[in-house]
Design a protein around this motif. Sequence first.
Motif: not given
Length: 122
Positions: A71-82, A104-112
């Motif tokens: 739910e907290e990640v969803a709020k940071k992303l402006g989306t729903n928990k579902s 980013a919402a979790c304090g990370f970055r993705v790398k390919l």
Amino acid sequence: MREERSEDTQKRPGTCQRAVEGDQKMKSFKDFKQKALENPDVRKEYDALQDEFSLIGQLVTMRSSAGLTQEEVAKKLGTNKSNISRLEHGKGNPSWGTLSKYAAACGFRVKLEAVEDSRESA
């Protein structure tokens, strides 16, 4: 609503038996999986999904490491928990942008990272 105490559970007949049966079902699934993976076609398909399972595991690990709920990640992303739940269960095909925002919402970055495929080709 009734609060159940452990003493109540122990007094009810069949409670321990159901727990044992549940454990047996778990062992049966493990046995089923092991047996199924002996089939080369099943093993090939299972192995093909490992990258997807790994990504899903990394998403959940990022969120857990950040101490956040879905739910907290969803709020940071402006989306729903579902939507976060679907993402973490491998339902759908998230874009690079979605994965980047989640990280980013979790304090990370993705790398390919490209790695040579040592699996046999089809």
